[in-house]
Motif scaffolding. Structure first.
Motif, PDB file in Angstrom:
ATOM      1  N   HIS A   1      43.427  33.580  43.652  1.00  0.00           N
ATOM      2  CA  HIS A   1      42.228  33.955  44.911  1.00  0.00           C
ATOM      3  C   HIS A   1      40.639  34.089  44.108  1.00  0.00           C
ATOM      4  O   HIS A   1      39.995  34.478  45.159  1.00  0.00           O
ATOM      5  CB  HIS A   1      42.740  35.193  45.562  1.00  0.00           C
ATOM      6  CG  HIS A   1      43.008  36.258  44.583  1.00  0.00           C
ATOM      7  ND1 HIS A   1      43.824  36.476  43.633  1.00  0.00           N
ATOM      8  CD2 HIS A   1      42.484  37.500  44.667  1.00  0.00           C
ATOM      9  CE1 HIS A   1      44.001  37.644  43.174  1.00  0.00           C
ATOM     10  NE2 HIS A   1      42.866  38.359  43.709  1.00  0.00           N
ATOM     11  N   LEU A   2      40.687  34.124  43.082  1.00  0.00           N
ATOM     12  CA  LEU A   2      39.314  34.425  42.353  1.00  0.00           C
ATOM     13  C   LEU A   2      38.873  33.239  41.669  1.00  0.00           C
ATOM     14  O   LEU A   2      39.731  32.455  41.244  1.00  0.00           O
ATOM     15  CB  LEU A   2      39.637  35.718  41.239  1.00  0.00           C
ATOM     16  CG  LEU A   2      40.136  36.939  41.737  1.00  0.00           C
ATOM     17  CD1 LEU A   2      40.242  37.768  40.385  1.00  0.00           C
ATOM     18  CD2 LEU A   2      39.086  37.458  42.863  1.00  0.00           C
ATOM     19  N   PHE A   3      37.490  33.154  41.496  1.00  0.00           N
ATOM     20  CA  PHE A   3      36.936  32.162  41.146  1.00  0.00           C
ATOM     21  C   PHE A   3      35.878  32.841  39.672  1.00  0.00           C
ATOM     22  O   PHE A   3      35.328  33.629  39.749  1.00  0.00           O
ATOM     23  CB  PHE A   3      35.890  31.446  41.681  1.00  0.00           C
ATOM     24  CG  PHE A   3      36.723  30.285  42.597  1.00  0.00           C
ATOM     25  CD1 PHE A   3      36.772  29.042  42.266  1.00  0.00           C
ATOM     26  CD2 PHE A   3      37.328  30.804  44.013  1.00  0.00           C
ATOM     27  CE1 PHE A   3      37.494  28.126  42.926  1.00  0.00           C
ATOM     28  CE2 PHE A   3      37.880  29.664  44.714  1.00  0.00           C
ATOM     29  CZ  PHE A   3      38.008  28.664  44.258  1.00  0.00           C
ATOM     30  N   GLY A   4      36.110  32.007  38.741  1.00  0.00           N
ATOM     31  CA  GLY A   4      35.108  32.375  37.638  1.00  0.00           C
ATOM     32  C   GLY A   4      33.844  31.684  37.525  1.00  0.00           C
ATOM     33  O   GLY A   4      33.481  30.819  38.357  1.00  0.00           O
ATOM     34  N   GLN A   5      33.152  31.754  36.343  1.00  0.00           N
ATOM     35  CA  GLN A   5      32.007  30.775  36.132  1.00  0.00           C
ATOM     36  C   GLN A   5      32.153  29.995  34.930  1.00  0.00           C
ATOM     37  O   GLN A   5      32.592  30.555  33.643  1.00  0.00           O
ATOM     38  CB  GLN A   5      30.785  31.987  35.958  1.00  0.00           C
ATOM     39  CG  GLN A   5      29.513  31.247  35.865  1.00  0.00           C
ATOM     40  CD  GLN A   5      28.411  32.375  35.640  1.00  0.00           C
ATOM     41  OE1 GLN A   5      28.338  33.311  35.578  1.00  0.00           O
ATOM     42  NE2 GLN A   5      27.087  31.791  35.751  1.00  0.00           N
ATOM     43  N   ALA A   6      31.628  28.852  34.745  1.00  0.00           N
ATOM     44  CA  ALA A   6      31.407  27.924  33.499  1.00  0.00           C
ATOM     45  C   ALA A   6      30.122  27.922  33.112  1.00  0.00           C
ATOM     46  O   ALA A   6      29.183  27.500  34.039  1.00  0.00           O
ATOM     47  CB  ALA A   6      31.856  26.645  33.778  1.00  0.00           C
TER      48      ALA A   6
END
Length: 366
Positions: free
Chosen positions: A90-95
């Motif tokens: 349910h979470l998004f990270g960052q590239a």
């Protein structure tokens, strides 16, 4: 100056062909060495070359497995990657794009995976482990060698979620064997001389039953044996009767305690030597018979003598008067090298007064 769309930073000092002065560098996120080529004809564009887009690489499994990545472009100028958390969907990270060509881009915002502890057999085989944090990236696990092991414990972080971290550096301490003399009383069956798994059965060779093998307390130490005995020495009866007075306190080989002295009629210093094996005879030495000397010729003149032994313990001399019948007394000497004593005969046949308490022996046994 102006920035070209294809990755160049251009400085146009003068575009006249006779005074052409244009320089360039590679733009941000581009690699290489920029080159500027003047046009060949008026009105034509000058040429730029030497720069190319930098490319990022995917981070190692340790980091990338925590993300579900959708890669659109790994070129630095157009970098585009979406990162959904693998362990928290349910979470998004960052590239974040890399800063130089062929470096991995950075991932942020999602929890990394976790190392798994080695199986119990590995943990029990020489390591004491302290687990503060098994999560990748903030991994904090330390260890030391367990009792009975030597070396320096090393902990290696796992490379991916659910994999075991690695332990190394500890080896079992080993015990050395006792001397052959110390093992003589035992029949040993050796299974392991390593301290952690030390296992030896110790049967008593001479007395029956079992003793015990006790492991060493440090690497390279000697294990000890207890509970069995080497047996006992036997008495040298004939030897003991011939010149020795023996006091037998303990005939066991381990605690051998026997004293002796020279018997009456013997000289020297008695020595006792312990036997080497069960049921062997201990030995006695150092004592020899005292020996009587002969009287002077004047003292012997009235006697016919037959000498059998001048040693005090077995003194035997027979004597008769040369000049007629009389009571003769031959007495052993009182010490080594002293003359034996003749009584009872006189030169020329005179009979001397005989002491009635003297024992007359012919021959006389001492």
């Amino acid at each position: 100056h102006k920035e070209a769309e294809d990755g160049y930073m251009v400085y146009e000092g003068n575009k006249l062909m006779t005074r052409f002065d244009v320089t360039a560098t590679c733009g941000d996120a581009y690699e290489g060495v920029a080159q500027v080529s003047m046009c060949k004809e008026p009105g034509e564009p000058y040429q730029l070359s030497g720069c190319f887009p930098g490319n990022c690489t995917v981070p190692s499994k340790k980091y990338s497995e925590a993300y579900n990545l959708t890669v659109y472009s790994l070129q630095r100028p157009k970098f585009s990657v979406t990162a959904q958390c693998a362990f928290a969907p349910h979470l998004f990270g960052q590239a974040v794009p890399c800063k130089a060509d062929q470096e991995p881009f950075t991932l942020r915002g999602c929890p990394l995976g976790e190392c798994k502890a080695p199986d119990k057999a590995k943990l029990d085989a020489g390591y004491v482990v302290y687990e503060a944090n098994r999560r990748l990236g903030t991994f904090n696990v330390s260890a030391q060698c367990a009792d009975g092991y030597r070396g320096v414990a090393v902990v290696e972080e796992c490379s991916g979620h659910g994999e075991e971290y690695k332990l190394s550096g500890c080896k079992p301490e080993k015990c050395l064997e006792p001397s052959e003399a110390e093992k003589e009383a035992y029949n040993l069956t050796i299974y392991s001389t390593e301290r952690p798994g030390f296992s030896i059965t110790a049967a008593c060779r001479f007395t029956g039953g079992y003793g015990r093998a006790v492991p060493c307390t440090e690497d390279g130490g000697t294990y000890t044996l207890e509970g069995c005995y080497l047996g006992s020495c036997t008495s040298p009866r004939a030897q003991a009767e011939a010149g020795y007075v023996v006091f037998e306190a303990n005939k066991k080989i381990e605690n051998f305690t026997i004293h002796a002295k020279c018997a009456e009629g013997y000289k020297g210093v008695a020595e006792v030597t312990k036997c080497k094996s069960n049921n062997e005879t201990y030995s006695l030495s150092g004592c020899s018979p005292e020996v009587c000397a002969e009287p002077g010729e004047a003292e012997k003149e009235a006697y016919d003598l037959t000498v059998y032994s001048l040693e005090r313990p077995s003194f035997s001399v027979s004597a008769k008067c040369k000049y007629g019948g009389c009571a003769v007394n031959v007495t052993a000497c009182s010490g080594d090298g002293m003359p034996y004593i003749l009584k009872g005969c006189s030169p020329g046949g005179d009979i001397t007064q005989q002491d009635p308490d003297n024992e007359v022996l012919e021959p006389l046994d001492g």
